[in-house]
Design a protein around this motif. Structure first.
Motif, mmCIF file in Angstrom:
data_model
loop_
_atom_site.group_PDB
_atom_site.id
_atom_site.type_symbol
_atom_site.label_atom_id
_atom_site.label_comp_id
_atom_site.label_asym_id
_atom_site.label_seq_id
_atom_site.Cartn_x
_atom_site.Cartn_y
_atom_site.Cartn_z
ATOM 1 N N PHE A 170 -16.603 6.535 -1.750
ATOM 2 C CA PHE A 170 -15.223 7.005 -1.756
ATOM 3 C C PHE A 170 -15.156 8.491 -2.096
ATOM 4 O O PHE A 170 -14.530 9.290 -1.379
ATOM 5 C CB PHE A 170 -14.411 6.187 -2.768
ATOM 6 N N ASP A 171 -15.841 8.870 -3.166
ATOM 7 C CA ASP A 171 -15.832 10.274 -3.594
ATOM 8 C C ASP A 171 -16.416 11.191 -2.529
ATOM 9 O O ASP A 171 -15.900 12.284 -2.284
ATOM 10 C CB ASP A 171 -16.625 10.432 -4.904
ATOM 11 N N LEU A 172 -17.476 10.725 -1.900
ATOM 12 C CA LEU A 172 -18.114 11.534 -0.860
ATOM 13 C C LEU A 172 -17.181 11.760 0.324
ATOM 14 O O LEU A 172 -17.089 12.868 0.852
ATOM 15 C CB LEU A 172 -19.377 10.820 -0.362
ATOM 16 N N VAL A 173 -16.491 10.712 0.724
ATOM 17 C CA VAL A 173 -15.563 10.845 1.847
ATOM 18 C C VAL A 173 -14.456 11.846 1.508
ATOM 19 O O VAL A 173 -14.103 12.708 2.319
ATOM 20 C CB VAL A 173 -14.959 9.474 2.246
ATOM 21 N N LEU A 174 -13.935 11.762 0.288
ATOM 22 C CA LEU A 174 -12.906 12.718 -0.138
ATOM 23 C C LEU A 174 -13.443 14.143 -0.130
ATOM 24 O O LEU A 174 -12.758 15.092 0.250
ATOM 25 C CB LEU A 174 -12.399 12.383 -1.541
ATOM 26 N N CYS A 175 -14.703 14.249 -0.547
ATOM 27 C CA CYS A 175 -15.361 15.549 -0.603
ATOM 28 C C CYS A 175 -15.493 16.148 0.799
ATOM 29 O O CYS A 175 -15.220 17.339 1.017
ATOM 30 C CB CYS A 175 -16.737 15.317 -1.222
ATOM 31 N N VAL A 176 -15.882 15.327 1.751
ATOM 32 C CA VAL A 176 -16.015 15.776 3.143
ATOM 33 C C VAL A 176 -14.647 16.188 3.688
ATOM 34 O O VAL A 176 -14.499 17.242 4.329
ATOM 35 C CB VAL A 176 -16.627 14.659 4.024
ATOM 36 N N ALA A 177 -13.637 15.390 3.386
ATOM 37 C CA ALA A 177 -12.279 15.706 3.850
ATOM 38 C C ALA A 177 -11.824 17.046 3.280
ATOM 39 O O ALA A 177 -11.224 17.866 3.983
ATOM 40 C CB ALA A 177 -11.320 14.593 3.445
ATOM 41 N N LYS A 178 -12.128 17.269 2.020
ATOM 42 C CA LYS A 178 -11.742 18.503 1.352
ATOM 43 C C LYS A 178 -12.455 19.697 1.990
ATOM 44 O O LYS A 178 -11.852 20.747 2.220
ATOM 45 C CB LYS A 178 -12.104 18.406 -0.134
ATOM 46 N N VAL A 180 0.838 -1.200 0.000
ATOM 47 C CA VAL A 180 0.000 0.000 0.000
ATOM 48 C C VAL A 180 0.873 1.250 0.000
ATOM 49 O O VAL A 180 1.752 1.404 0.864
ATOM 50 C CB VAL A 180 -0.938 0.032 1.224
ATOM 51 N N GLY A 181 0.632 2.127 -0.960
ATOM 52 C CA GLY A 181 1.377 3.376 -1.059
ATOM 53 C C GLY A 181 0.553 4.557 -0.558
ATOM 54 O O GLY A 181 -0.669 4.489 -0.439
ATOM 55 N N PHE A 182 1.260 5.643 -0.292
ATOM 56 C CA PHE A 182 0.633 6.842 0.256
ATOM 57 C C PHE A 182 0.028 7.708 -0.848
ATOM 58 O O PHE A 182 0.641 7.887 -1.897
ATOM 59 C CB PHE A 182 1.687 7.650 1.021
ATOM 60 N N VAL A 183 -1.157 8.223 -0.595
ATOM 61 C CA VAL A 183 -1.748 9.203 -1.506
ATOM 62 C C VAL A 183 -1.927 10.542 -0.800
ATOM 63 O O VAL A 183 -1.396 11.555 -1.225
ATOM 64 C CB VAL A 183 -3.094 8.720 -2.086
ATOM 65 N N GLU A 184 -2.694 10.521 0.298
ATOM 66 C CA GLU A 184 -2.843 11.764 1.051
ATOM 67 C C GLU A 184 -3.261 11.500 2.486
ATOM 68 O O GLU A 184 -3.845 10.467 2.801
ATOM 69 C CB GLU A 184 -3.855 12.703 0.383
ATOM 70 N N GLN A 185 -2.911 12.463 3.331
ATOM 71 C CA GLN A 185 -3.396 12.439 4.701
ATOM 72 C C GLN A 185 -4.461 13.518 4.812
ATOM 73 O O GLN A 185 -4.254 14.645 4.342
ATOM 74 C CB GLN A 185 -2.254 12.742 5.683
ATOM 75 N N PHE A 186 -5.597 13.197 5.401
ATOM 76 C CA PHE A 186 -6.633 14.208 5.591
ATOM 77 C C PHE A 186 -6.177 15.221 6.632
ATOM 78 O O PHE A 186 -5.410 14.883 7.550
ATOM 79 C CB PHE A 186 -7.947 13.554 6.041
ATOM 80 N N SER A 187 -6.686 16.447 6.500
ATOM 81 C CA SER A 187 -6.306 17.485 7.459
ATOM 82 C C SER A 187 -6.888 17.181 8.835
ATOM 83 O O SER A 187 -6.465 17.725 9.843
ATOM 84 C CB SER A 187 -6.805 18.839 6.962
ATOM 85 N N TYR A 206 -13.427 20.006 5.004
ATOM 86 C CA TYR A 206 -12.780 20.311 6.284
ATOM 87 C C TYR A 206 -11.475 21.064 6.087
ATOM 88 O O TYR A 206 -11.152 21.978 6.835
ATOM 89 C CB TYR A 206 -12.512 19.027 7.075
ATOM 90 N N SER A 207 -10.737 20.669 5.052
ATOM 91 C CA SER A 207 -9.423 21.290 4.852
ATOM 92 C C SER A 207 -9.556 22.737 4.407
ATOM 93 O O SER A 207 -8.638 23.528 4.557
ATOM 94 C CB SER A 207 -8.612 20.485 3.832
ATOM 95 N N GLU A 208 -10.729 23.071 3.875
ATOM 96 C CA GLU A 208 -10.934 24.441 3.385
ATOM 97 C C GLU A 208 -11.602 25.338 4.421
ATOM 98 O O GLU A 208 -11.662 26.550 4.243
ATOM 99 C CB GLU A 208 -11.779 24.429 2.105
ATOM 100 N N SER A 209 -12.130 24.737 5.470
ATOM 101 C CA SER A 209 -12.869 25.536 6.455
ATOM 102 C C SER A 209 -11.942 26.088 7.535
ATOM 103 O O SER A 209 -10.825 25.644 7.695
ATOM 104 C CB SER A 209 -13.967 24.702 7.112
#
Length: 157
Positions: free
Chosen positions: A144-152, A101-108, A154-157
């Motif tokens: 999957f897309d929804l979870v990424l969307c929620v993470a995004k 398993v490789g790294f893609v991103e860490q959520f904020s 948060y990172s913008e707020s």
DNA sequence: GCCAACGTTGGC
DNA sequence: GCCAACGTTGGC
């Protein structure tokens, strides 16, 4: 396909995956047949994985990984000192598999299960179902897309 | 540390 | 192959 992989961060956290660099980490120690079958038969190179931290202070989805290598014999089953040692495993008959398993991103921010349960569209997510103990869980693209969307968000707020 | 929900084991 | 007892997982 899309997946949720559970991990105890004390063992292997999203940061450990990041630290592993381009080779990624060995995803070993899966000792449940249903999870093994997913790992062996359906997890493919390029599949994206939500990394879920369990049994820790901050339970939830911590980031994203990607499959770099498909199932091969889990080395830990042959290692007597390993927690995951299986005395019945032989090179000819090795029931357990590992992937890379490789790294893609860490959520904020780690997305907790209570937060995720409140998201319209994640109601049926297997990870959030009561009593779910599988460590390798399939997810839909929509989830999957929804979870990424929620993470995004948060990172913008 | 509690406990629900599974998975596994083993006697029959 | 049933099923009770036991073990494990994992959120809370």
């Amino acid at each position: 396909m899309y997946w949720v992989f559970k991990t105890e961060p004390a063992e292997c956290s999203i940061l450990d995956i990041q630290a592993a660099g381009p080779k990624g980490v060995v995803w070993e120690g899966v000792r449940n047949y249903q999870a093994r079958n997913f790992l062996r038969d359906q997890v493919k190179i390029g599949d994206q994985v939500l990394i879920h931290h369990s049994s820790c202070a901050q339970v939830g989805i911590a980031g994203v990984g990607v499959i770099l290598a498909e199932a091969y014999p889990d080395p830990s089953q042959f290692q007597p000192r390993s927690l995951y040692y299986d005395a019945k495993s032989t090179p000819e008959k090795a029931p357990w598999v590992a992937v890379q398993v490789g790294f893609v991103e860490q959520f904020s921010k780690v997305l907790s299960m209570t937060e995720l349960r409140q998201i319209y569209g994640l109601a049926d997510m297997q990870l959030l179902k009561k009593g779910n103990r599988l460590s390798i869980i399939p997810a839909t693209k929509a989830e999957f897309d929804l979870v990424l969307c929620v993470a995004k968000a948060y990172s913008e707020s």
